[in-house]
Design a protein around this motif. Structure first.
Motif, PDB file in Angstrom:
ATOM      1  N   ASN A   6      53.254  85.526 155.196  1.00 35.27           N
ATOM      2  CA  ASN A   6      53.550  86.539 154.192  1.00 35.27           C
ATOM      3  C   ASN A   6      52.704  86.236 152.945  1.00 35.27           C
ATOM      4  OD1 ASN A   6      54.641  88.043 152.076  1.00 35.27           O
ATOM      5  ND2 ASN A   6      56.691  88.047 152.988  1.00 35.27           N
ATOM      6  N   GLU A  30      57.291  83.062 157.786  1.00 31.21           N
ATOM      7  CA  GLU A  30      58.494  83.682 158.357  1.00 31.21           C
ATOM      8  C   GLU A  30      58.361  83.664 159.865  1.00 31.21           C
ATOM      9  OE1 GLU A  30      58.125  87.675 156.855  1.00 31.21           O
ATOM     10  OE2 GLU A  30      58.531  87.062 154.783  1.00 31.21           O
ATOM     11  N   SER A  62      63.318  83.362 157.317  1.00 34.49           N
ATOM     12  CA  SER A  62      62.346  82.996 156.287  1.00 34.49           C
ATOM     13  C   SER A  62      62.372  81.496 156.024  1.00 34.49           C
ATOM     14  CB  SER A  62      62.565  83.805 155.016  1.00 34.49           C
ATOM     15  OG  SER A  62      63.703  83.367 154.347  1.00 34.49           O
ATOM     16  N   ARG A  99      55.231  77.368 152.954  1.00 34.44           N
ATOM     17  CA  ARG A  99      54.080  77.971 153.633  1.00 34.44           C
ATOM     18  C   ARG A  99      53.582  77.016 154.708  1.00 34.44           C
ATOM     19  NH1 ARG A  99      49.065  76.550 152.846  1.00 34.44           N
ATOM     20  NH2 ARG A  99      49.719  75.433 150.988  1.00 34.44           N
ATOM     21  N   ASP A 126      52.482  87.984 150.271  1.00 34.27           N
ATOM     22  CA  ASP A 126      53.119  88.380 149.024  1.00 34.27           C
ATOM     23  C   ASP A 126      53.901  87.182 148.489  1.00 34.27           C
ATOM     24  OD1 ASP A 126      54.240  89.773 146.932  1.00 34.27           O
ATOM     25  OD2 ASP A 126      55.870  90.585 148.168  1.00 34.27           O
ATOM     26  N   THR A 127      54.767  86.600 149.347  1.00 37.77           N
ATOM     27  CA  THR A 127      55.553  85.434 148.921  1.00 37.77           C
ATOM     28  C   THR A 127      54.772  84.133 149.093  1.00 37.77           C
ATOM     29  OG1 THR A 127      56.443  85.175 151.156  1.00 37.77           O
ATOM     30  CG2 THR A 127      57.698  86.562 149.641  1.00 37.77           C
TER      31      THR A 127
END
Ligand code: V55
Ligand code: FE
Length: 499
Positions: A448, A455, A472, A476, A450-451
């Motif tokens: 992801n 996930e 989630s 990372r 964006d975050t």
């Protein structure tokens, strides 16, 4: 060569943004679940990522040279726990002791700061066989790990039976016999064209050992196994020992080398049985599966690219494709194993999309398959490249969706995880108690952007386009290569046998 102590990772695409090394070990229980996880799912998704422990002292180190860091996602009663641990390779242990990188270039021992007995990074695949988790790198024997604790037990030579100095990162498993079918290439050491083929029985005993000589010393990353034959596709990335000695790259793309496919009887082969068939210069990627049809012809499905997918190892003029232009497609070769012609007929395109990381319901490995699962890149799906581009880092070609192709109907369905998301390799999880091919779930790690966290997306094949659950992670995870699903009952059964 002495190794300077490098204090941070270089400002290069493969070490920045989402590709910045993760280097985390530990565990988190009860990951957040959005949606719900069916209660019949009881097992572990093991996967591995190249994740350098230490900043390299050589320039432009490729993603493929990072230390293997294994993630285990254990799913039970609708909850997920995550554990992560590096494989304690000789490289990892000695670099930790030294507090700096000691291993030099990818598969070039002549650039190392110290002499290593084993250079494995254990970073390409993690498979479960006979109670052991095996962390694999194609230049070395496996490392064995405890599937329950991710503790490294050590280098694994199958109680002294391993005949080659190398072991593939893509062994195949026969669902009927429990055999692991394997090979090593550069099997007598760096730059040798020797291949060693073998099977390991469910009793752990080696059989069908056969030494072959390839027409060129090429990378053989994946291979195909069916009931009566095995196939070795040679990637036109060639090794030259003199280049290694001069401190150069292990691989160089050769645009003149055809795609060679070696064909060998799976059982009782002799060295003289191998036939080398040829097709146009092209890049054979990952294999979906292979089987023999009713006419006795081999049906061989894999990804093929007309370009050098490993663009970071260019040709002798330094030329390589722009990574954003590299496309590979799922193709099917149909091969008469008794053919006297060395030239292969053109393959059929099974799916026109740009795809890779093909998987099946593994219970159908070596047999006719109908359901294909893979990563797809289709810019028309709506990925917000403007937003995510600065966050990607760089490396392998990128994929923004998961696909399910049904070869009986020819229809495919696509799961698009979101406009700021890219996908990693999926694994298929069979529905408990159902022997029906493709009746189950698909699970994949999703990046992801964006975050800037990872996930897991779980899909039910009954409703492929919507996620059944999104799990989630609070961190990372760097993009990885391969992984596999292991049912809890298989691990318990192995415990019962060994105790
Ligand atoms: C591959 C990956 C490797 C490697 C050779 O994906 C081929 C293919 C992560 O290391 O060493
Ligand atoms: Fe692979």
């Amino acid at each position: 060569m002495t190794a300077p102590k490098v204090l941070h990772f270089p400002d290069r695409p493969q070490f920045t943004a989402f590709m910045k090394p993760c280097r985390v070990e530990g565990e988190v229980h009860n990951l957040e679940v959005y949606g719900d996880i069916p209660s019949d799912i009881d097992g572990t998704f093991f996967r591995v990522m190249p994740d350098p422990q230490m900043p390299p002292f050589i320039e432009d180190d490729p993603w493929f040279n990072g230390d293997g860091n294994i993630s285990a996602f254990r799913i039970k009663d609708g909850t997920v726990s995550w554990q992560q641990r590096y494989v304690r390779t000789e490289k990892f242990i000695r670099e930790r002791e030294a507090g700096k990188a000691l291993l030099g270039k990818y598969r070039n021992k002549f650039t190392d700061a110290v002499h290593f007995k084993i250079r494995s990074t254990a970073n390409t695949n993690v498979v479960y066989f006979n109670g052991q988790l095996l962390a694999l790198k194609e230049d070395s024997p496996p490392y064995a790990m405890d599937p329950r604790t991710l503790e490294t037990k050590g280098l694994y030579n199958f109680a002294g039976q391993l005949p080659s100095v190398t072991f593939t990162a893509h062994p195949k498993f026969d669902p009927d016999t429990g055999e692991m079918v394997c090979f090593g290439y550069e099997a007598k050491g760096d730059g040798t064209p020797d291949i060693c083929y073998y099977q390991v029985g469910s009793d752990g005993i080696f059989s069908d050992i056969c030494w072959l000589v390839a027409p060129v010393c090429a990378m053989i990353h994946d291979f195909a196994v069916m009931e009566n034959w095995v196939l070795f596709p040679l990637i036109p990335q060639l090794c030259d020992i003199d280049r290694l000695k001069a401190g150069g790259e292990h691989w160089e793309w050769n645009p003149e080398t055809p795609l060679y496919i070696g064909i060998l009887p799976r059982r009782g082969p002799k060295s003289s049985d191998v036939k080398w068939l040829r097709w146009n210069n092209s890049f054979p990627g990952h294999i979906l599966n292979a089987y023999e049809n009713e006419q006795g012809n081999i049906v061989f499905d894999l990804g093929i690219s007309q370009q050098n997918v490993f663009f970071w190892w260019p040709d002798s003029t330094g030329s390589a494709p722009d990574p954003s232009t590299i496309i590979s497609q799922l193709m099917r070769f149909t091969i008469d194993p008794h053919t006297t012609s060395e030239i292969l007929s053109d393959p059929e395109v099974l799916h026109t999309g740009n795809s890779e990381f093909y998987r099946i319901d593994d219970r159908f490995a070596t047999k006719q398959h109908t359901h294909c699962f893979f990563d797809l890149m289709d810019p028309a799906l709506g990925t917000d490249f403007k937003t995510i581009s600065p966050r990607l880092g760089g490396g392998y070609p990128l994929y923004n969706a998961l696909a399910h192709l049904d070869l009986r109907t020819g229809e495919s369905e696509i799961y698009f995880p979101g406009r700021t998301h890219l996908v990693q390799e999926p694994v298929f999880i069979p529905k408990a108690g159902s022997p029906v091919e493709g009746d189950g779930y698909l699970l994949a790690l999703v990046n992801n952007y964006d975050t800037m966290a990872s996930e897991l997306h779980l899909l039910d094949l009954k409703d492929f386009v919507r996620p059944k659950a999104i799990i989630s992670l609070p961190v990372r995870l760097r993009p990885g290569l391969h992984g596999n699903w292991v049912d809890s009952r298989d691990i318990s059964a192995a415990d019962a046998v060994s105790s």
